[in-house]
Design an enzyme around this catalytic site. Sequence first.
Site, mmCIF file in Angstrom:
data_model
loop_
_atom_site.group_PDB
_atom_site.id
_atom_site.type_symbol
_atom_site.label_atom_id
_atom_site.label_comp_id
_atom_site.label_asym_id
_atom_site.label_seq_id
_atom_site.Cartn_x
_atom_site.Cartn_y
_atom_site.Cartn_z
ATOM 1 N N LEU A 204 49.982 13.028 -40.661
ATOM 2 C CA LEU A 204 49.911 14.228 -40.683
ATOM 3 C C LEU A 204 50.677 14.807 -39.221
ATOM 4 O O LEU A 204 49.718 14.889 -38.706
ATOM 5 C CB LEU A 204 48.846 15.372 -41.254
ATOM 6 C CG LEU A 204 47.905 15.130 -42.129
ATOM 7 C CD1 LEU A 204 46.608 15.460 -41.853
ATOM 8 C CD2 LEU A 204 48.727 16.234 -43.309
ATOM 9 N N HIS A 205 51.710 15.232 -39.317
ATOM 10 C CA HIS A 205 53.010 15.476 -38.399
ATOM 11 C C HIS A 205 53.913 16.620 -38.161
ATOM 12 O O HIS A 205 54.371 16.791 -37.003
ATOM 13 C CB HIS A 205 53.422 14.410 -37.678
ATOM 14 C CG HIS A 205 54.469 14.103 -39.071
ATOM 15 N ND1 HIS A 205 54.160 13.861 -40.518
ATOM 16 C CD2 HIS A 205 56.315 14.344 -38.770
ATOM 17 C CE1 HIS A 205 55.871 13.670 -40.857
ATOM 18 N NE2 HIS A 205 56.593 13.829 -40.114
ATOM 19 N N ARG A 206 54.309 17.410 -39.108
ATOM 20 C CA ARG A 206 54.939 18.876 -39.758
ATOM 21 C C ARG A 206 54.065 19.642 -39.054
ATOM 22 O O ARG A 206 52.908 20.202 -38.543
ATOM 23 C CB ARG A 206 55.064 18.855 -40.713
ATOM 24 C CG ARG A 206 56.032 17.648 -41.404
ATOM 25 C CD ARG A 206 56.619 18.374 -43.608
ATOM 26 N NE ARG A 206 57.078 17.466 -43.717
ATOM 27 C CZ ARG A 206 58.205 16.568 -43.443
ATOM 28 N NH1 ARG A 206 59.125 17.460 -42.990
ATOM 29 N NH2 ARG A 206 58.827 15.490 -43.887
#
Length: 362
Positions: A204-206
Amino acid sequence: MRASITHVLGARPNFVKAAPVIRALAALGHEQRIIHTGQHYDEKMSDIFFVQLGLPEPDVNLGVGSGSHGKMTAQILAKLEDEFVEHRPDVVMLYGDVNSTVAAGLAGVKLGIRLAHVEAGLRSFDTGMPEEWNRRLTDNMCDILFATSPEAIGYLAQEGRPPSAVHLVGNPMIDTLIANLDKFDASYASKTYGLDGKYVVATLHRPANVDTPERAAELVKALHQIAAQTDVIFPVHPRGRATLTKAGLLDSPRVKVVDPLGYIEFMSLVRGAAAIVTDSGGVQEETTLLRVPCLTLRPNTERPITITSGSNRLVTVDDVAGLAAKAVHDGPYDGELPPLWDGQAGPRIARILTSWLENADD
């Protein structure tokens, strides 16, 4: 025909997509130049990919590094303009939808250089995502468009791109996956982290998921709920580490937070997983081929073919824990793979590009 081709790469997904294209073009005898913008500069997210994927060393590393979207895009554009003036290619190859992609397109189109886009026509229709603007702008600047899925052709037609410029070629990211399948060790998690049973991988990085304390807290709560039933391994992207850590990510002993992994290590982890929770585009495709259930923590996806194939599902932070438990219980999906996911996208792109360049020069 021997053409001069420049590839602009900036981030992990670019490297994975470009590798089979670069190899196929080399086999046809083209002169190639590789520009690494440095958008991903961490060794585990950049240098190791060149080694593991067999990519040639970049001819130039622009060393742009991190920064705001505007500053990063502007720096890449300015530096690539100088590069293209000094080493003017016959065509510039662009990959995916990162800032490096749109910046290279802007630099090239203003100099009258022909542009090709690999992974053209993907649309999430979420204009709040920077990547959506990068995709749309890049496709409208490019002269030849390589689509990885059938629906992309329709989207490009709606935007007025001529059919003669669009080619369905399959997915070069899948080429790389197939070429390396025998290197992916499904027991990697057991050997490296001492996990005996099933586990879930999170990526998860957005910004919508990790940039604000409120959203990070919701995300951490959901991951802890998953971990109450199944171990979670989370290779944390640098952009979200501080916010997620402050939100209590490390408070659960069954959430194993690790640094970013190389391609072989990460795909080994994915291959052995019972399910994936992600907001990444590429991971949705990789899990489809590996037949690992994928839960995409987003309200939309630019890769709907992964949903219709049955491998991927859009989820919310409220329902992800329950759906992760179901996915772990149900096991691998057995749907049909998307068309042309046969490991031959790179050679198709190389042949079509060569023919197009020959005709363009007539």
